[in-house]
Design a protein around this motif. Structure first.
Motif, mmCIF file in Angstrom:
data_model
loop_
_atom_site.group_PDB
_atom_site.id
_atom_site.type_symbol
_atom_site.label_atom_id
_atom_site.label_comp_id
_atom_site.label_asym_id
_atom_site.label_seq_id
_atom_site.Cartn_x
_atom_site.Cartn_y
_atom_site.Cartn_z
ATOM 1 N N VAL A 86 0.848 -1.191 0.000
ATOM 2 C CA VAL A 86 0.000 0.000 0.000
ATOM 3 C C VAL A 86 0.882 1.240 0.000
ATOM 4 C CG1 VAL A 86 -1.783 1.295 1.218
ATOM 5 C CG2 VAL A 86 -1.822 -1.196 1.270
ATOM 6 N N LEU A 87 0.585 2.174 -0.883
ATOM 7 C CA LEU A 87 1.293 3.455 -0.881
ATOM 8 C C LEU A 87 0.638 4.342 0.165
ATOM 9 C CD1 LEU A 87 3.334 5.468 -1.958
ATOM 10 C CD2 LEU A 87 1.725 6.018 -3.807
ATOM 11 N N ARG A 88 1.306 4.503 1.295
ATOM 12 C CA ARG A 88 0.771 5.300 2.399
ATOM 13 C C ARG A 88 1.568 6.591 2.524
ATOM 14 N NH1 ARG A 88 0.419 -0.027 4.893
ATOM 15 N NH2 ARG A 88 -1.769 -0.542 5.284
ATOM 16 N N LEU A 89 0.862 7.703 2.450
ATOM 17 C CA LEU A 89 1.506 9.007 2.573
ATOM 18 C C LEU A 89 0.846 9.801 3.696
ATOM 19 C CD1 LEU A 89 1.818 10.152 -1.167
ATOM 20 C CD2 LEU A 89 3.526 8.954 0.225
ATOM 21 N N ILE A 90 1.658 10.403 4.550
ATOM 22 C CA ILE A 90 1.181 11.357 5.547
ATOM 23 C C ILE A 90 1.583 12.741 5.045
ATOM 24 C CG2 ILE A 90 1.311 12.166 7.925
ATOM 25 C CD1 ILE A 90 2.050 9.309 8.742
ATOM 26 N N ILE A 91 0.587 13.574 4.763
ATOM 27 C CA ILE A 91 0.850 14.857 4.116
ATOM 28 C C ILE A 91 0.388 16.003 5.008
ATOM 29 C CG2 ILE A 91 0.399 16.283 2.090
ATOM 30 C CD1 ILE A 91 -0.071 13.745 0.492
ATOM 31 N N LEU A 92 1.263 16.987 5.188
ATOM 32 C CA LEU A 92 0.954 18.199 5.943
ATOM 33 C C LEU A 92 0.722 19.335 4.945
ATOM 34 C CD1 LEU A 92 2.581 16.317 7.926
ATOM 35 C CD2 LEU A 92 3.304 18.397 9.090
ATOM 36 N N PRO A 93 -0.521 19.665 4.621
ATOM 37 C CA PRO A 93 -0.779 20.763 3.675
ATOM 38 C C PRO A 93 -0.262 22.097 4.188
ATOM 39 C CG PRO A 93 -2.765 19.468 4.075
ATOM 40 C CD PRO A 93 -1.761 19.060 5.095
ATOM 41 N N THR A 94 -0.225 22.218 5.513
ATOM 42 C CA THR A 94 0.330 23.406 6.160
ATOM 43 C C THR A 94 0.738 23.034 7.576
ATOM 44 O OG1 THR A 94 -0.072 25.691 6.867
ATOM 45 C CG2 THR A 94 -1.944 24.179 6.955
ATOM 46 N N ASN B 118 4.987 5.912 -9.352
ATOM 47 C CA ASN B 118 5.183 4.754 -8.481
ATOM 48 C C ASN B 118 3.915 3.966 -8.151
ATOM 49 O OD1 ASN B 118 8.184 4.794 -7.355
ATOM 50 N ND2 ASN B 118 7.493 6.929 -7.483
ATOM 51 N N ILE B 119 2.746 4.472 -8.505
ATOM 52 C CA ILE B 119 1.507 3.818 -8.110
ATOM 53 C C ILE B 119 1.421 2.381 -8.625
ATOM 54 C CG2 ILE B 119 0.190 4.646 -10.098
ATOM 55 C CD1 ILE B 119 -1.061 4.184 -6.455
ATOM 56 N N HIS B 120 2.054 2.080 -9.739
ATOM 57 C CA HIS B 120 1.980 0.728 -10.305
ATOM 58 C C HIS B 120 2.660 -0.307 -9.414
ATOM 59 C CE1 HIS B 120 5.874 2.313 -11.683
ATOM 60 N NE2 HIS B 120 6.281 1.055 -11.714
ATOM 61 N N ASN B 121 3.474 0.147 -8.444
ATOM 62 C CA ASN B 121 4.147 -0.778 -7.526
ATOM 63 C C ASN B 121 3.276 -1.163 -6.334
ATOM 64 O OD1 ASN B 121 6.650 -0.768 -8.956
ATOM 65 N ND2 ASN B 121 7.147 1.220 -8.041
ATOM 66 N N TYR B 122 2.089 -0.597 -6.258
ATOM 67 C CA TYR B 122 1.244 -0.795 -5.083
ATOM 68 C C TYR B 122 -0.158 -1.260 -5.471
ATOM 69 C CZ TYR B 122 4.975 1.928 -2.940
ATOM 70 O OH TYR B 122 6.192 2.369 -2.511
ATOM 71 N N LYS C 172 -7.402 6.039 -10.430
ATOM 72 C CA LYS C 172 -8.446 5.551 -11.322
ATOM 73 C C LYS C 172 -7.843 5.039 -12.630
ATOM 74 C CE LYS C 172 -12.911 6.879 -13.336
ATOM 75 N NZ LYS C 172 -13.912 7.978 -13.455
ATOM 76 N N MET C 173 -6.904 5.785 -13.173
ATOM 77 C CA MET C 173 -6.263 5.375 -14.430
ATOM 78 C C MET C 173 -5.423 4.113 -14.239
ATOM 79 S SD MET C 173 -5.134 9.063 -16.051
ATOM 80 C CE MET C 173 -4.440 8.261 -17.505
ATOM 81 N N ALA C 174 -4.883 3.929 -13.043
ATOM 82 C CA ALA C 174 -4.053 2.756 -12.753
ATOM 83 C C ALA C 174 -4.865 1.598 -12.180
ATOM 84 C CB ALA C 174 -2.949 3.134 -11.777
ATOM 85 N N HIS C 175 -6.194 1.813 -12.045
ATOM 86 C CA HIS C 175 -7.089 0.788 -11.481
ATOM 87 C C HIS C 175 -6.665 0.400 -10.061
ATOM 88 C CE1 HIS C 175 -8.872 0.418 -15.457
ATOM 89 N NE2 HIS C 175 -7.661 0.255 -15.957
ATOM 90 N N ARG C 176 -6.384 1.422 -9.273
ATOM 91 C CA ARG C 176 -6.021 1.232 -7.870
ATOM 92 C C ARG C 176 -7.051 1.938 -6.992
ATOM 93 N NH1 ARG C 176 -2.866 -1.436 -10.604
ATOM 94 N NH2 ARG C 176 -0.625 -1.737 -10.142
ATOM 95 N N ASN C 177 -7.327 1.343 -5.839
ATOM 96 C CA ASN C 177 -8.242 1.969 -4.884
ATOM 97 C C ASN C 177 -7.534 3.110 -4.150
ATOM 98 O OD1 ASN C 177 -10.433 0.269 -5.406
ATOM 99 N ND2 ASN C 177 -9.675 -1.278 -3.974
ATOM 100 N N TYR C 178 -8.330 4.125 -3.789
ATOM 101 C CA TYR C 178 -7.787 5.286 -3.074
ATOM 102 C C TYR C 178 -8.700 5.627 -1.904
ATOM 103 C CZ TYR C 178 -6.619 10.105 -1.901
ATOM 104 O OH TYR C 178 -6.290 11.242 -1.216
#
Length: 283
Positions: free
Chosen positions: A92-100, A134-138, A169-175
């Motif tokens: 799973v590609l897991r990202l923790i993102i701080l927009p600010t 990198n989404i294709h790796n997950y 969606k284009m890579a057929h991966r769930n988000y």
């Protein structure tokens, strides 16, 4: 049959012959009060030989039902290792993102310095390109929005989310996404915008009842935040018909606020107890 006490128990001595128990594996449903004397007697019996003769005892049955007491052969550590391993090794590609890193709150216990503002367009594009390459790796993608207060940069969340959703969606991966927010800006309108961007899990902190919360979590100008947060959550609870979103109300107790735990639990039950989308986390 032999039994033992779970290692996942938190016990608070109320000082009047009662203990307040919490099982971190079971969550809010496990929160109970038991007589300290009865609890200690059962615990001593189990520590001696793993056997409690009167298994029909109501306290014993309740403790077993909520998994404070488990079969002696149960391996909690192994179960936790398996659960952690599933999270670590699942592709799973897991990202923790701080927009600010900015926040309008000045919580008494906060360690942040609020030095960095909103995420730049350059950094947003770099993240988007990373996901695209990198989404294709997950197998799927999960994002956790954090801060600062992430809702102070809602435009960043919207921009990145729309791109992530398109890429997946284009890579057929769930988000799917989650957010940790102070809840002050989480109006029903903002919730709808987030929900349309696949934000399904929400963590909001309420540190006790109004007096205790407003002493801990206030705006930069010193104004309390309790009523705005609660009103936002109740409005969402009332107006949102979907059963999919999940809300965790996190509460940090101190020596003073813990004294009003029963009042707080009654308040929580009155406001959210009839809705299984709302859960509870004690700290």
């Amino acid at each position: 049959m032999e039994y033992k006490f779970s290692k996942l128990i938190s016990a608070y001595d109320e000082g009047n012959g009662w203990l307040r128990l919490y099982n971190s594996q079971k969550g809010l449903e496990s929160l109970i009060r038991v007589r300290k004397e009865k609890f200690e007697r059962i615990k001593q019996n189990l520590e001696n030989d793993g056997i409690f003769q009167n298994t029909a005892d109501k306290t014993f049955q309740k403790l077993a039902e909520l998994e404070y007491i488990i079969p002696y052969s149960g391996d909690e550590e192994k179960a936790l290792e398996v659960k952690i391993g599933e999270q670590i090794y699942e592709p799973v590609l897991r990202l923790i993102i701080l927009p600010t890193e900015k926040c309008s709150f000045r919580c008494r216990y906060c360690y942040e310095k609020f030095e960095n503002g909103k995420m730049s367009d350059q950094l947003q594009n770099a993240i988007i390109n990373y996901v695209k390459n990198n989404i294709h790796n997950y197998a799927r993608m999960e994002v956790r929005w954090f801060g600062g207060e992430p809702l102070e940069a809602l435009d960043v969340i919207e921009n990145l989310s729309k791109n992530f959703i398109t890429i997946c969606k284009m890579a057929h991966r769930n988000y799917e996404a989650s957010i940790t927010t102070n809840g002050y800006y989480l109006t029903y309108d903002v919730f709808q915008r987030l929900y349309r961007l696949s934000v399904r899990n929400y963590q909001v902190t309420i540190d006790g009842l109004k007096t205790e919360h407003d002493q801990q979590r206030y705006l930069a100008g010193g104004i309390g935040t309790f009523e705005q947060i609660v009103n936002n959550l109740v409005d969402i609870k009332t107006r949102c018909k979907s059963r999919i979103p999940n809300f965790t109300i996190r509460t940090n107790f101190n020596k003073e606020s813990i004294k009003r735990l029963d009042e707080y639990l009654y308040f929580f039950s009155e406001k959210f107890g009839d809705d299984d989308r709302f859960g509870f986390s004690l700290q």
